[in-house]
Design a protein around this motif. Sequence first.
Motif, short mmCIF file in Angstrom:
data_model
loop_
_atom_site.label_atom_id
_atom_site.label_comp_id
_atom_site.label_asym_id
_atom_site.label_seq_id
_atom_site.Cartn_x
_atom_site.Cartn_y
_atom_site.Cartn_z
N LEU A 66 -3.39 5.56 -4.43
CA LEU A 66 -3.15 5.16 -2.89
C LEU A 66 -3.17 6.17 -1.91
CD1 LEU A 66 -0.74 2.28 -4.52
CD2 LEU A 66 -3.38 1.91 -3.73
N VAL A 67 -3.21 5.89 -0.87
CA VAL A 67 -3.13 6.85 0.24
C VAL A 67 -2.34 6.30 1.53
CG1 VAL A 67 -4.35 8.39 2.08
CG2 VAL A 67 -5.36 8.03 -0.24
N ALA A 68 -1.11 7.01 1.95
CA ALA A 68 -0.25 6.44 2.88
C ALA A 68 -1.11 6.78 4.25
CB ALA A 68 1.10 7.07 2.89
N GLU A 69 -0.46 6.13 5.36
CA GLU A 69 -1.00 6.24 6.62
C GLU A 69 -1.23 7.71 6.96
OE1 GLU A 69 0.93 3.82 9.31
OE2 GLU A 69 -0.04 2.01 8.69
N ASP A 70 0.01 8.32 6.46
CA ASP A 70 0.08 9.95 7.00
C ASP A 70 -0.80 10.96 5.97
OD1 ASP A 70 1.44 10.20 4.76
OD2 ASP A 70 3.54 10.46 5.76
N GLY A 71 -1.46 10.36 5.35
CA GLY A 71 -2.06 10.87 4.39
C GLY A 71 -1.48 11.65 2.81
N SER A 72 -0.31 11.10 2.93
CA SER A 72 0.50 11.43 1.48
C SER A 72 -0.20 10.35 0.52
CB SER A 72 1.93 10.85 1.52
OG SER A 72 2.58 11.76 2.38
N ARG A 73 -0.37 11.10 -0.68
CA ARG A 73 -1.10 10.25 -1.92
C ARG A 73 -0.14 9.96 -2.75
NH1 ARG A 73 -4.52 14.91 -3.97
NH2 ARG A 73 -2.75 16.16 -2.86
N VAL A 255 8.14 -11.13 -11.04
CA VAL A 255 6.95 -10.13 -11.08
C VAL A 255 6.51 -9.77 -9.36
CG1 VAL A 255 4.57 -10.09 -11.63
CG2 VAL A 255 5.99 -10.92 -13.24
N SER A 256 6.11 -11.02 -8.87
CA SER A 256 5.62 -10.79 -7.37
C SER A 256 6.81 -10.27 -6.53
CB SER A 256 5.21 -12.28 -6.85
OG SER A 256 4.27 -12.79 -7.78
N GLU A 257 8.11 -10.51 -6.56
CA GLU A 257 8.79 -10.00 -5.65
C GLU A 257 9.24 -8.54 -6.12
OE1 GLU A 257 11.58 -14.24 -4.59
OE2 GLU A 257 12.52 -12.51 -5.60
N ARG A 258 9.08 -8.35 -7.17
CA ARG A 258 9.32 -6.90 -7.62
C ARG A 258 8.34 -5.93 -7.31
NH1 ARG A 258 10.11 -6.92 -13.42
NH2 ARG A 258 10.75 -4.70 -13.39
N ASP A 259 7.03 -6.76 -7.37
CA ASP A 259 5.79 -5.69 -6.53
C ASP A 259 6.03 -5.38 -5.25
OD1 ASP A 259 4.59 -6.43 -9.11
OD2 ASP A 259 3.26 -8.12 -8.28
N ILE A 260 6.59 -6.42 -4.74
CA ILE A 260 6.95 -5.93 -3.12
C ILE A 260 7.90 -4.89 -2.99
CG2 ILE A 260 7.92 -6.96 -1.13
CD1 ILE A 260 6.64 -9.47 -1.76
N TYR A 261 8.85 -4.96 -3.95
CA TYR A 261 10.09 -3.97 -3.70
C TYR A 261 9.72 -2.69 -4.16
CZ TYR A 261 14.81 -2.04 -4.22
OH TYR A 261 15.88 -1.41 -4.18
N LEU A 262 8.84 -2.62 -5.41
CA LEU A 262 8.31 -1.38 -5.94
C LEU A 262 7.28 -0.50 -4.97
CD1 LEU A 262 7.58 -2.44 -9.56
CD2 LEU A 262 9.07 -0.69 -8.88
N LEU A 266 7.76 3.03 -3.36
CA LEU A 266 6.71 4.15 -3.40
C LEU A 266 6.43 4.47 -1.93
CD1 LEU A 266 4.56 2.24 -5.91
CD2 LEU A 266 5.66 4.44 -6.09
N ARG A 267 6.52 3.43 -0.92
CA ARG A 267 6.11 3.97 0.34
C ARG A 267 7.08 4.91 1.14
NH1 ARG A 267 3.06 -1.36 3.13
NH2 ARG A 267 5.00 -1.35 4.09
N ILE A 312 0.98 -4.03 -6.32
CA ILE A 312 1.32 -2.93 -5.36
C ILE A 312 0.15 -2.50 -4.80
CG2 ILE A 312 1.56 -0.31 -5.45
CD1 ILE A 312 3.54 -0.90 -8.18
N GLU A 313 -1.13 -2.92 -5.20
CA GLU A 313 -2.23 -2.37 -4.49
C GLU A 313 -2.47 -3.44 -3.42
OE1 GLU A 313 -5.90 -0.94 -6.61
OE2 GLU A 313 -4.98 -2.19 -8.42
N LYS A 314 -2.19 -4.75 -3.87
CA LYS A 314 -2.28 -5.87 -2.80
C LYS A 314 -1.32 -5.47 -1.69
CE LYS A 314 -1.46 -10.62 -2.49
NZ LYS A 314 -0.97 -11.93 -3.21
N ASN A 315 -0.23 -5.36 -2.03
CA ASN A 315 0.73 -5.08 -0.72
C ASN A 315 0.89 -3.91 -0.20
OD1 ASN A 315 2.42 -7.49 -1.16
ND2 ASN A 315 3.03 -6.83 -3.06
N TRP A 316 0.08 -3.05 -0.45
CA TRP A 316 0.30 -1.41 -0.29
C TRP A 316 0.04 -1.29 1.46
CZ3 TRP A 316 2.47 2.56 -1.69
CH2 TRP A 316 2.49 3.87 -1.18
#
Length: 327
Positions: A66-73, A255-262, A266-267, A312-316
């Motif tokens: 995954l790539v963040a807005e500032d280019g972090s990987r 699962v779903s709420e922890r996806d959001i938290y994780l 990560l961000r 995580i991919e969905k919420n990124w």
Amino acid sequence: MEGEEQPPQEADMETGVTSGASASVPRVLSGEAQNLSDADAFSLLLEMKLKRRREQPNLPRTVTQLVAEDGSRVYVVGTAHFSDDSKRDVVKTIREVQPDVVVVELCQYRVSMLKMDERTLLREAKEVSLEKLQQAVRQNGLMSGLMQMLLLKVSAHITEQLGMAPGGEFREAFKEASKVPFCKFHLGDRPIPVTFKRAIAALSFWQKVKLAWGLCFLSDPISKDDVERCKQKDLLEQMMAEMIGEFPDLHRTIVSERDIYLTYMLRQAARRLELPRASEGEGEGESDGAEPRKCVPSVVVGVVGMGHVPGIEKNWSTDLNIQEIMT
């Protein structure tokens, strides 16, 4: 804890993991390095780290980039929690990308598994005692404590079947992070008391009875091939679909709420790094005319169960509000 956003948690342990790019560097190095300023020593170690970091890393198939807005990987390693292959995947990924931060799917209530040896963990995981039940009830309340013990029983069942303690991939991540210069180690999961309380509150009385009954009488044999097949997304999505049909509210909280938290954690970890000014090594200090600090994108490795990777991919790239999932 409840009702508030949680900052990235760093494992509070005595290890070789440093506290990040802003940490002071060792003042005594081999040869003539002991005469270097902190800024020069930092630059030297950073240069060594970047030389080891591969621009086109050879990564396992279980890694999602995954790539963040500032280019972090961010390299998310999807794991099976009882798997030797997952441990090897984590080690390979960290060695290939030489991260600035490693984030694992643990919270402060489960951090003890990082410093226990495999034999102790295997014994602990197999023993579901009255003392553990009392501790779980004190920590999480009666219903949440009982549910935690039932889930521990499931873990003990898998441990007994496979002869392997859970969380090996997190221990490998902890050890490998300690070998990477200026690598932080973050605990990225929502505190387990919050998860259990929200899970119990989401179920009706009869759903609680049905779930407890199923967990109490779990006895199906599990093979290592079964665990390794869990690393395939198609099988995992099928298992999740079955779980959603049975307990949709439980899936949401566990699962779903922890996806959001994780994803949030990560961000938070994937922020640009500030490098020291070259002039700082020459004793010039801060001044109005000082050159601005150079910022570079960071590299993060996340170690999470494979079931969390699609979420995580969905919420990124979405706006996240973790306050509502912390109450």
